[in-house]
Design an enzyme around this catalytic site. Structure first.
Site, PDB file in Angstrom:
ATOM      1  N   GLU A 178       6.550   9.962  19.211  1.00 61.64           N
ATOM      2  CA  GLU A 178       7.013  11.166  18.502  1.00 61.64           C
ATOM      3  C   GLU A 178       8.328  11.671  19.100  1.00 61.64           C
ATOM      4  OE1 GLU A 178       2.852  13.079  16.828  1.00 61.64           O
ATOM      5  OE2 GLU A 178       3.770  13.998  18.577  1.00 61.64           O
ATOM      6  N   HIS A 199       0.750  13.079 -10.237  1.00 54.34           N
ATOM      7  CA  HIS A 199       1.944  12.260 -10.411  1.00 54.34           C
ATOM      8  C   HIS A 199       3.185  13.127 -10.484  1.00 54.34           C
ATOM      9  CE1 HIS A 199       4.008   8.594 -11.480  1.00 54.34           C
ATOM     10  NE2 HIS A 199       4.552   9.201 -12.533  1.00 54.34           N
ATOM     11  N   GLU A 248      -1.033   9.974  -4.536  1.00 53.90           N
ATOM     12  CA  GLU A 248      -1.727   9.294  -5.642  1.00 53.90           C
ATOM     13  C   GLU A 248      -1.885   7.797  -5.370  1.00 53.90           C
ATOM     14  OE1 GLU A 248       0.277   8.871  -9.492  1.00 53.90           O
ATOM     15  OE2 GLU A 248       2.201   9.227  -8.510  1.00 53.90           O
TER      16      GLU A 248
END
Ligand code: FAD
Ligand code: NDP
Length: 521
Positions: free
Chosen positions: A231, A496, A501
């Site tokens: 990180e 969408h 999704e």
């Protein structure tokens, strides 16, 4: 600032200070006239777990005190109330990650019609000041919350005198004795410095320092290859700094290794250098102030050297148990890790002394687990609850430039537990819509769902590599915690156009050998 200092003094309340001579060796000295103890609950450590536990107990009407004390880092960095996450962990890290991500968006912007003169320089000093100001506001917020809930706060370093009494020592050496019916140890951990590396302590810094640097660290060597190392290296690279990661073995041990490789592949393709299979042996300061690092390449056996402005050790953390005098209370620790041993109720070897968070053996070192464990503990102690903390299926995200979110089992763990034949892995390489216009490379944007093969195909684990992975993973973690099946995920309608999704559209199994690249809308 003067007003804040005055208000802080007021919040501090009246301390029952004792001179060291009086405090020493007076067992039960902190008991009141009627023999009762000072508090129902005393929490040692005002970090994620300790504060959550103390606030919950106070909400339940109990008399609570918190002691918190920050020992400055070897470099002299110090900070306020709130523990690791607030001061030298999640919060400053995520904000600096955001600063780095903005650099990428600025480079995208001209493709979307913004007229931005390139290159755009970054000002570390300005970023650090803004981040540090936010952290200070959180320190203040915690103090106000404790005050509002009537939790007594002592800025003292605690050590046990006996199993119901703790001695607190303030910065100036003043001492106080505090006694309580129940004691919770939530002292977290601190970064480890590597043993046997000459100059490591003298010249290196850790995550306790990086977020509080006033000046840019410049060309940086990050040693280690787990959460903290990747990180920090990720945001340093993103801020335009020449950054090298030295890893002795594999990246992100314990995580799904296919995902871990994609994380480092993405970092390498965006400018982070990697020295693999190398261990440092010496750091020395050159006359011009630069740091010369010597290392051994374990695969070739050859010695290597490099010059850096900063060396950041990210080689793990050690529990903050040494100064607690646990032996005086009879609290057992692991001989290997020095972490505190607890049962499923977070009780230590002494029934009324508990431990939560990073200081405990075998617990995830994450803020939300410490917070939830603290709250549940207070509810069991004072709220008549019997609910235990469930450490299974804890979601997490590694905030590397391309974020990696996961929950549940890695592919390796699933295969080890259930056997290759009983595991089905669905996967996809996808391209986030927002990558298309600026022509960003999406080679490492990848999602996989690890399931049992037998219908209805229980989902064992989800692994998501892409933008906003933390946001994506959090929602799916609810389903996985509730025992969602692959069939149910496939019955879920997507939103969408999003990256999330892609999870509900996972049709290609690894076993099929079909190309998992998502094409079209
Ligand atoms: P801490 O928050 O460490 O609090 C312990 C407190 O006790 C400290 O204030 C300490 O000074 C004090 N103390 C110690 N000894 C004594 C004593 N004897 N007397 C009085 N006080 C004492 N987790 C996430 O979930 N998400 C992230 O994105 C994330 N990022 C991180 C980034 C970095 C760089 C690091 C280092 C950690 C990160 N973590 C993250 C982990 C998270 O910060 C810890 O899991 C969490 O803070 C642990 O909480 P805790 O209550 O156990 O201890
Ligand atoms: P870890 O213990 O996870 O990893 C330590 C790393 O340092 C490993 O890569 C290890 O390599 C390497 N290492 C250890 N000793 C040496 C050495 N002597 N020389 C070279 N390399 C060495 O520690 P971290 O500090 O990264 O993270 C601690 C915890 O903090 C994490 O487990 C996590 O729970 C929490 N955290 C959470 C974050 C989040 O939620 N996003 C972010 C940051 C931290 P090897 O694998 O070979 O042992």
């Amino acid at each position: 600032m003067a007003a804040m200092a005055a208000a802080l003094r007021a919040l501090g309340g009246r301390f029952r200070w004792r001179t060291p001579a009086v405090a020493g060796g007076v067992r039960g000295a902190a008991r009141g006239a009627g023999g009762q103890r000072d508090y129902d609950l005393l929490v040692i450590g005002g970090g994620s777990g300790g504060l959550a536990c103390a606030k919950e107990a106070a909400q339940l009407g109990r008399k609570v005190a918190v002691v918190d004390y920050v020992e400055p880092s070897p470099r002299g960095t110090r900070w306020g109330l709130g523990g690791t996450c607030v001061n030298v962990g999640c919060i400053p890290k995520k904000l600096m990650h955001q600063a780095a991500l903005l650099g990428g968006l600025i480079r995208d912007a001209p493709h979307y019609g913004w007229e931005v003169a390139q290159p755009v320089p970054h000002d570390w000093r300005k970023m650090a000041e803004a981040v540090q100001n936010h952290v200070k506001s959180l320190n203040w917020g915690h103090r106000v919350q404790l005050h509002d809930r009537k939790v007594k706060y002592f800025n003292v370093k605690a050590g046990f005198v006996d199993e119901h009494t703790v001695r607190g020592v303030a910065k100036g050496g003043k001492e106080i004795l505090l006694s309580a019916d129940h004691i919770v140890i939530a002292t977290g951990g601190r970064p480890r410095y590597p043993a046997h590396v000459e100059g490591a302590l003298e010249y290196g810094i850790t995550s306790d320092d990086i977020f509080w640097l006033k000046e840019s660290p410049g060309k940086t060597l990050v040693v280690g290859a787990s959460y903290v190392a990747l990180e920090c290296a990720g945001f340093l690279t993103g801020l335009g700094l020449d950054t090298t990661v030295m890893m002795r073995s594999i990246p992100l041990r314990g995580f799904d290794q296919q995902m871990s490789s994609l994380v480092t592949e993405h970092m390498a393709s965006h400018g982070t250098r990697f020295l693999r299979g190398c261990t440092p042996s010496q750091v020395r300061r050159l006359p011009d102030g630069q740091l010369q690092v010597t290392w051994e390449d374990c695969t070739t056996g050859k010695e290597g050297t490099g010059t850096f402005s900063t060396v950041l050790w990210a080689v793990g953390r050690v529990p903050d148990t040494r100064s607690l005098n646990l032996e005086k209370a009879g609290v057992d620790t692991s001989p290997n890790t020095q972490k505190i041993l607890v049962d499923s109720r977070e009780a230590t070897s002494v029934p009324h002394i508990y431990a939560i968070g990073d200081v405990v053996e075998g617990r995830p070192e994450l803020t939300p687990t410490a917070v939830m464990a603290g709250r549940l503990l207070a509810q069991r102690l004072f709220g008549g609850s019997s609910a235990l903390m469930d450490y299974d299926k804890v979601p997490t995200t590694v905030f590397t430039p391309l974020e990696y979110g996961c929950v549940g089992l890695s592919e390796e763990e699933a295969v080890a537990r259930h056997g290759q034949e009983r595991v089905e892995v669905y996967h996809a390489h996808y391209k986030p819509l927002e990558f298309t216009v600026p022509g960003r490379d999406a080679s490492q944007c990848y999602v996989k769902m690890v399931c049992l093969r037998e219908p209805p195909q229980l989902v064992l684990g989800l692994h998501f590599l892409g933008p906003n992975a933390g946001e994506v993973t959090q929602g799916f973690a609810v389903g996985i915690k509730c025992g969602v099946s692959y069939v149910q995920v496939m019955q879920t309608v997507g939103i969408h156009p999003t990256c999330s999704e892609e999870v509900v559209k996972l049709r290609i199994s690894k076993r099929s050998g079909l190309d998992p690249t998502v094409t079209g809308c």
